[in-house]
Design a protein around this motif. Structure first.
Motif, mmCIF file in Angstrom:
data_model
loop_
_atom_site.group_PDB
_atom_site.id
_atom_site.type_symbol
_atom_site.label_atom_id
_atom_site.label_comp_id
_atom_site.label_asym_id
_atom_site.label_seq_id
_atom_site.Cartn_x
_atom_site.Cartn_y
_atom_site.Cartn_z
ATOM 1 N N CYS A 521 0.828 -1.194 0.000
ATOM 2 C CA CYS A 521 0.000 0.000 0.000
ATOM 3 C C CYS A 521 0.870 1.255 0.000
ATOM 4 C CB CYS A 521 -0.917 0.013 1.219
ATOM 5 S SG CYS A 521 -2.061 -1.388 1.282
ATOM 6 N N ILE A 522 0.427 2.254 -0.743
ATOM 7 C CA ILE A 522 1.157 3.524 -0.811
ATOM 8 C C ILE A 522 0.170 4.676 -0.687
ATOM 9 C CG2 ILE A 522 2.963 2.568 -2.305
ATOM 10 C CD1 ILE A 522 1.574 4.150 -4.640
ATOM 11 N N GLY A 523 0.721 5.862 -0.430
ATOM 12 C CA GLY A 523 -0.090 7.060 -0.477
ATOM 13 C C GLY A 523 -0.080 7.620 -1.891
ATOM 14 N N TYR A 524 -1.269 7.910 -2.428
ATOM 15 C CA TYR A 524 -1.395 8.422 -3.802
ATOM 16 C C TYR A 524 -1.949 9.843 -3.729
ATOM 17 C CZ TYR A 524 -2.347 8.255 -8.843
ATOM 18 O OH TYR A 524 -2.349 8.488 -10.202
ATOM 19 N N PRO A 525 -1.353 10.796 -4.472
ATOM 20 C CA PRO A 525 -1.771 12.199 -4.354
ATOM 21 C C PRO A 525 -3.268 12.388 -4.615
ATOM 22 C CG PRO A 525 0.233 12.002 -5.667
ATOM 23 C CD PRO A 525 -0.268 10.610 -5.439
ATOM 24 N N ASP A 526 -3.876 13.215 -3.764
ATOM 25 C CA ASP A 526 -5.302 13.527 -3.910
ATOM 26 C C ASP A 526 -5.487 15.014 -3.621
ATOM 27 O OD1 ASP A 526 -8.263 12.325 -3.913
ATOM 28 O OD2 ASP A 526 -8.141 13.824 -2.308
ATOM 29 N N PRO A 527 -6.206 15.727 -4.499
ATOM 30 C CA PRO A 527 -6.314 17.187 -4.340
ATOM 31 C C PRO A 527 -7.050 17.610 -3.069
ATOM 32 C CG PRO A 527 -7.759 16.386 -6.099
ATOM 33 C CD PRO A 527 -6.883 15.251 -5.703
ATOM 34 N N ILE A 528 -7.873 16.740 -2.524
ATOM 35 C CA ILE A 528 -8.662 17.111 -1.344
ATOM 36 C C ILE A 528 -8.021 16.581 -0.057
ATOM 37 C CG2 ILE A 528 -10.889 16.840 -0.182
ATOM 38 C CD1 ILE A 528 -12.134 16.695 -3.015
ATOM 39 N N LYS A 529 -7.721 15.291 -0.035
ATOM 40 C CA LYS A 529 -7.210 14.657 1.183
ATOM 41 C C LYS A 529 -5.693 14.726 1.307
ATOM 42 C CE LYS A 529 -11.023 11.334 1.398
ATOM 43 N NZ LYS A 529 -11.380 9.898 1.424
#
Length: 625
Positions: A521-529
């Motif tokens: 699992c990785i963190g994926y860019p999100d404009p809100i979160k």
């Protein structure tokens, strides 16, 4: 354990005697912090030698014919070396190395699998006061060249090749490329694995291992080295950026592995007529290779190593070897355990595993499903799983249990003997029942003596986050009952709407689904979160991950961790990039997901997985639109 942490001079001062170490000259003081905790010196003016303590001392005490090492080739070839046989070969190689001008403090690089010549070479390095530099046999030439150049190696010890899944891996050719690219003038000693195999050769530079030791005297008096003299130079695997050269002292190299084998794995000494045999599934270039070899031999026990893959040529190979060789301790990275689990239980029931007394896991957090499988299906609820965590930089562990403590699934129980560790928040405050950073608040003898030729980077890496405190880079948790867990690397931590979570917490739940073999699992860019959680999952053989399974997995995570940590997307993959030691390289997955390309690392065991991740990321991007 508590006393060993509170009174370091009592514990570390007595430990050499408890382990039966022999000094050429006894130390004057246990430790000296006058130059700062970062540069603590240990066993001042003490003179010792690893090779003497792991060979001569064992023989003097009557175990000359005890088996020190068993090596099993993929083709069934078996080599056993007794302590006296190993010492004779170590002495002969020591004589050769000194004849060609290798001196105390010179670096001897070892680029070969964990085979008999590898072990002999490492002990010969220690014996003459040189520095052994083990290098992963799976490294590409450029990576090897970088290490040879950084170490300014005087000798490279390699092999003509080795078997992997029926194929001959031409290691000598890779070694030659590495030497050429390094621009280092060195001697190359080549262990002969194959009788008929055409290898490239340089008559002026290269010599066969057997030719190097033939005719040499079987006696060589071990050099008296200072306790603080460097013995091991180990470059980290590269999963956290550019490789760092960890420098482990003579005394640190002896004490940390032997301490953990004796007290935590409960490996009985050969002096007590035991026949304990440790098989840690590893490579000489991973910290666990030297750790296994040195720890067992200091105790007069036996270590076992395997050439090739765990599931070739037959799926029950591991269980067959345990039965045939009466292995008592089996260690692995969780990835290897998951591979064995995926192969099914038929081999377990088919073979007699009664010799097994304990398991070990390190390299990455082990998920609960795999933990239970090891404990119940393999161990029949009668053997402990010594789940341990530390690092190359300390040649051992900060956290690990022993067979006499209670365990929870996946836990590491708590700190090791003489290891003062804590979990800090961002402000350097100890925290309980919430994730934080694993730190060491007091020094220990096996901590790296700076970084190779880079003291500034040493301070920046380990001592600058919290003043006077070692920052290890792991994300950890101490639960309400005081049990410790490793959640992954701190640089793998995912932040969702300001909330931090280690990927291993999510992966443990995902891997518990009946259709999932492994996940990352990785963190994926999100404009809100800021970031959302994206997971890449490998289905179990014969299983699939369709919409129904993915929905189930998301609900499992949501119910156990809370809705904020439910993965945004779960993408099916055939494989994930991993190091030779089995660690999944989330950094590379993140690079592909965020930048569209991988920062290719030479430690990748399965380079084809990069294309598979790229394909999965393309699919992910379509999903996210």
């Amino acid at each position: 354990v508590k006393k060993s942490q509170d009174d370091l001079k009592w514990f570390w001062g007595n430990l050499p005697d408890w382990l039966g170490m022999e000094w050429f000259k006894k130390f004057d003081e246990v430790s000296d912090v006058s130059q700062g905790i970062e540069w603590t010196k240990w066993y001042l003016n003490g003179k010792i030698n690893i090779s003497y303590n792991a060979l001569d001392r064992i023989i003097i005490n009557g175990l000359e014919n005890k088996t020190a090492m068993i090596w099993y080739g993929e083709d069934g070839k078996t080599v056993k070396l007794s302590y006296i046989e190993m010492l004779e070969k170590v002495n002969k190689l020591s004589n050769y190395l000194t004849e060609i001008g290798v001196k105390k403090g010179d670096v001897i690089s070892i680029y070969a699998p964990l085979m008999p010549e590898t072990v002999i070479s490492m002990f010969a390095s220690f014996r003459i006061g040189a520095i052994a530099n083990p290098i992963f046999s799976g490294f590409a030439p450029d990576a090897v060249a970088d290490r040879l150049r950084a170490a300014n190696s005087k000798v490279l010890i390699t092999s003509d090749g080795y078997y992997r899944k029926g194929k001959i891996i031409d290691l000598k050719r890779s070694a030659d490329e590495a030497v050429e690219r390094s621009n280092v003038n060195l001697k190359v000693i080549v262990a002969k694995r194959f009788d008929k195999f055409n290898v490239p050769w340089n008559d002026e530079r290269d010599i066969w291992f057997d030719n190097a030791i033939n005719g040499k005297r079987p006696e060589f008096e071990a050099i008296e080295t200072d306790a603080e003299d460097p013995a091991l130079l180990m470059f980290t695997s590269g999963t956290t950026g550019n490789p760092k050269g960890a420098v482990i002292s003579q005394i640190g190299t002896i004490l940390q592995p032997a301490k953990e084998h004796f007290f935590n794995l409960d490996i009985k000494t050969g002096f007590n007529k035991s026949n304990d045999i440790l098989w840690w599934i590893t490579d000489i270039g991973w910290m666990m290779g030297p750790w296994q070899i040195i720890g067992t031999q200091i105790l007069g026990a036996t270590h076992f190593s395997l050439e090739g893959a765990l599931d070739y040529p037959n799926k029950d190979k591991v269980w067959q070897l345990i039965e045939n060789f009466k292995i008592t301790h089996l260690g692995f990275a969780a990835t290897a355990a998951r591979l064995l689990k995926a192969l099914g239980n038929e081999g377990i029931e088919k073979h007699d595993l009664s010799s097994l007394r304990a398991f070990g896991n390190t390299g990455e957090p082990i998920d609960e499903d795999t933990w239970f499988w090891v404990m119940k299906e393999v161990g029949k609820e009668g053997r402990p799983l010594i789940n341990l965590s530390g690092g190359t930089e300390i040649l051992g562990c900060f956290l690990l249990p022993s067979p006499v403590v209670s365990l929870k699934p996946s836990t590491l129980w708590g700190p090791g003997l003489g290891m003062n560790v804590e979990v800090f928040d961002d402000y350097g405050n100890p925290v309980r029942n919430k994730p934080g950073y694993l730190v060491a608040t007091k020094p220990s003898p096996s901590m790296t003596r700076g970084l190779w030729k880079d003291p500034k980077r040493y301070i920046e890496t380990y001592w600058s986050t919290f003043k006077g405190v070692w920052f290890h880079g792991d994300y950890a948790l101490i639960d309400e009952d005081g049990y410790w867990y490793i959640l992954g690397r701190a640089d793998d931590v995912i932040k969702v709407a300001g909330k931090r979570i280690g990927p291993a917490e999510i992966e443990t739940i995902i891997n518990g689904h009946s259709s999932v073999a492994e996940s990352a699992c990785i963190g994926y860019p999100d404009p809100i979160k800021g970031e959302v959680i994206v997971c890449f999952a490998i289905p179990k053989p014969g299983k699939d991950l369709n919409d129904k399974e993915i929905k189930e997995i998301k609900e499992m995570v949501s119910s156990k961790l809370g809705k904020p940590f439910e993965p945004e997307k779960i993408v099916k993959v055939k494989d994930l990039p991993r190091t030779r030691s089995g660690k999944i390289m989330r950094r590379i997955i993140r690079d592909v997901a965020k930048e569209g390309k991988a920062s290719i690392s030479p430690v990748i065991e399965n380079p084809d997985s990069i294309e598979e991740v790229k394909r999965a990321v393309d699919e992910l991007k379509k999903m996210m639109k």
